[in-house]
Design an enzyme around this catalytic site. Structure first.
Site, PDB file in Angstrom:
ATOM      1  N   ARG A  17       0.805  -1.228   0.000  1.00 34.61           N
ATOM      2  CA  ARG A  17       0.000   0.000   0.000  1.00 34.61           C
ATOM      3  C   ARG A  17       0.837   1.277   0.000  1.00 34.61           C
ATOM      4  O   ARG A  17       0.301   2.364  -0.195  1.00 34.61           O
ATOM      5  CB  ARG A  17      -0.969  -0.006   1.190  1.00 34.61           C
ATOM      6  N   LYS A  24       9.300  -0.719   2.425  1.00 32.75           N
ATOM      7  CA  LYS A  24       8.523   0.075   3.381  1.00 32.75           C
ATOM      8  C   LYS A  24       9.345   0.530   4.592  1.00 32.75           C
ATOM      9  O   LYS A  24       9.270   1.690   4.993  1.00 32.75           O
ATOM     10  CB  LYS A  24       7.310  -0.726   3.844  1.00 32.75           C
TER      11      LYS A  24
END
Ligand code: UD1
Ligand code: CA
Length: 466
Positions: A17, A24
Site C-alpha cells: 500500500r 517500506k
C-alpha cells in the site's frame, strides 16, 4: 534486568500500500528509516543483539540500516524467502539466537514504541512468562484478539479472519509485540502449522502452546495507540510523522524552548537547544543542529548540520546546510533574511550575513559583514571586513578551485570580482566595480575599471523628420 535480551525485528513484508519502489521499512519518519527507529530503540534497552528479518528488498534494507551508535548492540540479518507469516519470520531468526535470553519481537514498520514501554513488557516477562503487549481499540477490526478465560487469564490470540462473531466483539488486541524466553519460543515455533484462514504460520499461535504447556501468559496493557501503530500507507506515515513531531516539540518546550507553534516544527535529526531559544513557525531542522543560549530562528528556515552560537539571530527564510562538513555561526551573528550558508561556512562573532548572500567553505572572522547580494566561496575573510553588495569571489577557473584571502579591515566596494587565487592586503580598499586579478598590498586602494568619461552638453541623436 537479569537476563539478556535479543530483539527480532520483522521486516520482510512487502508494504504494497505504500505504492513505492523503496522497501517500506526504509521510508523515513523524523529523518530516520522506520526500521532504524526500532533498532535504535532496542539499543536503548541495552539489548544484546538485534536480528532483522528481511525479505522484500532485502539487499536495500540491509544496506539502508546501521547498527546503533553506542556499539553495545550487535546487528544481524536473516532472510525470510518466501514470506509465510509472522511465525515463519521469527523461525528464520532462531538459528542465531541463544537459549539463555529473552526474545523481544518487534516490527520494522512500528516506529514509535517508547523504550520504557518495552522495558515494562520485559519486566512483565521477567524471563518466566510469555508477555504480550496489548491495548483496547475502539475499532479492533483486522487485529488479533486477546481471548481471556472468565478469570481473566489470557488463553489465546485469535486473528480477525479466524475469529468468531463473539471474538470479534473483543476490544483488546495484540499489538504485534511480545517478549518470551527464547528456549520456550524455539520449542513452540517448531510446533506451528498454517491451518488457518490465511494459510500462514502465525506467531500468535505460540500463546495456545504456552497455555497447553502450563506456562504463564501475561499481558501488559497500554493505552496509547501511537506506540504500536504500524505504517502501511503514505497516510499512516504522515500521521505518525506528526505524532513524532508533536513528541519532539513537547520535549523541547519542556526544556524551555519557545516554539511559536508546536504544530509547525519539523525536526529530522537531533536538535539540541540552550536556554531561551525561540523558534518561529515552519522551520525544518535536519541532521545534528545545535542552537546556543538565546538563539532566535525566524520563520521558514531550513537548517541542517550546523552550530549556531549564543545570541545569534537567523532571520526568516534562510537555508543553512552544513552537510558532512558543518556550518558554524558565531555568537551574536546576524544571518538573513534569505541567506544561504553552505558546507564549511564558519562565521565568527557578530558576523552579519544579509539577504541573498551565499557563503561556502569560507571563514569570516569576528565582525565581518556581507550584507547584500554577494558570494563568498573558498575565502578567508579577516576581522571587520566589509564586503560590498554584488561582489563575488571568482573561485573556480573552470578546472580548479582557488582561495581568496581578504585580510582584516579591508573594504570591498560593490560589484567587485575577486579572481582567485588572490590576497587583498590588510586595511585595503577595493573600488566599486573592480575586477581584481592580482594581490594588493596592505593599505592600498585598488580600482580596476574603465575611467569615467564625461562629455559636456552632449546632444542625443535626434529623430529625422519627414
Ligand atoms: C499481526 C498479528 C496480529 C496483531 C497485528 C498488530 C500475527 C499472525 N498477527 O497481524 O495479531 O494484531 O500484527 O499489527 O502475527 N512480516 C514478515 N514476514 C511475514 C509476514 C509479516 O516479516 O511473512 C512482517 C511484516 O512486514 C510486518 C510484521 O511482520 O512488519 C507484521 O505483519 P503483518 O502482516 O502486518 O501482521 P498482521 O496480519 O497485521
Ligand atoms: Ca499489520
Amino acid at each position: 534486568m537479569t537476563f539478556a535480551v535479543d530483539v527480532v525485528v520483522m521486516a520482510a513484508g512487502k508494504g504494497t500500500r505504500m505504492k513505492s519502489l523503496r522497501p517500506k521499512v526504509l521510508h523515513r519518519l523524523g529523518g530516520r528509516a522506520l526500521a532504524q527507529h526500532v533498532i535504535d530503540c532496542a539499543a536503548r534497552l541495552s539489548a544484546r543483539s538485534v536480528v532483522v528479518v528481511t525479505g522484500h528488498g532485502a539487499h536495500e534494507v540491509e544496506a539502508g540500516l546501521r547498527a546503533p551508535a553506542d556499539g553495545g548492540t550487535a546487528l544481524r540479518y536473516v532472510r525470510q524467502e518466501p514470506q509465510l507469516g509472522t511465525g515463519h519470520a521469527v523461525q528464520q531468526a532462531m538459528p542465531v539466537l541463544a537459549d539463555d535470553g529473552v526474545t523481544l519481537v518487534l516490527s520494522g514498520d512500528v516506529p514509535l514504541t517508547r523504550p520504557q514501554t518495552l522495558q515494562a513488557l520485559l519486566e512483565t516477562c521477567a524471563g518466566q512468562s510469555l508477555a504480550l503487549l496489548t491495548l483496547d481499540m475502539p475499532d479492533p477490526a483486522g487485529y488479533g484478539r486477546i481471548v481471556r478465560s472468565p478469570d481473566g487469564a489470557v488463553q489465546a490470540i485469535v486473528e480477525h479472519k479466524d475469529a468468531s462473531e463473539a471474538q470479534r466483539r473483543i476490544g483488546e488486541v495484540y499489538s504485534g509485540i511480545m517478549a518470551v524466553p527464547t528456549a520456550w519460543l524455539r520449542a513452540w515455533l517448531a510446533r506451528l502449522d498454517n491451518r488457518n484462514a490465511q494459510g500462514e504460520y502465525y506467531l500468535t499461535d505460540v500463546v495456545k502452546f504456552a497455555v497447553a504447556d502450563g506456562r504463564a501468559v501475561r499481558a501488559h496493557r497500554i493505552t496509547d495507540p501511537v506506540e504500536v501503530a504500524g505504517v502501511n500507507s503514505p497516510q499512516q506515515l504522515a500521521e505518525l510523522e506528526r505524532a513524532q513531531q508533536r513528541r519532539l516539540a513537547e520535549s523541547l518546550m519542556t526544556q524551555g524552548v519557545r516554539l511559536a507553534d508546536p504544530a509547525r516544527l519539523d525536526v529530522r535529526g537531533e536538535l539540541s537547544c540552550g536556554q531561551d531559544v525561540e523558534i518561529d513557525v515552519n522551520c525544518v531542522f535536519e541532521g545534528a543542529v545545535e542552537l546556543g543560549d538565546g538563539v532566535r530562528i525566524g520563520a521558514h528556515c531550513v537548517i541542517a548540520n550546523a552550530r549556531i552560537g549564543p545570541g545569534a539571530v537567523i532571520h526568516p527564510f534562510c537555508h543553512i546546510d552544513g552537510d558532512a562538513t558543518g556550518v558554524t555561526v558565531g555568537p551574536g551573528a546576524l544571518v538573513g533574511p534569505f541567506a544561504r550558508l553552505r558546507p564549511g561556512a564558519r562565521l565568527g562573532r557578530e558576523v552579519h550575513i544579509g539577504n541573498f548572500v551565499e557563503v561556502k567553505n569560507s571563514t569570516l572572522a569576528d565582525g565581518a559583514k556581507a550584507n547584500h547580494l554577494a558570494y563568498l566561496g573558498d575565502a578567508s575573510v579577516g576581522e571587520r571586513v566589509n564586503y560590498g553588495a554584488g561582489s563575488i569571489t571568482a573561485n573556480y577557473d573552470g578546472a580548479n578551485k582557488h582561495r581568496t584571502v581578504i585580510e582584516a579591515d579591508v573594504h570591498v566596494g560593490s560589484n567587485c570580482v575577486l579572481v582567485a587565487p588572490l590576497t587583498i592586503g590588510e586595511g585595503g580598499t577595493v573600488g566599486a566595480g573592480s575586477v581584481i586579478t592580482r594581490d594588493t598590498p596592505a593599505g592600498a586602494l585598488s580600482v580596476a575599471r574603465g575611467k569615467p568619461v564625461t562629455v559636456p552638453d552632449w546632444k542625443r541623436p535626434a529623430r529625422k523628420k519627414g
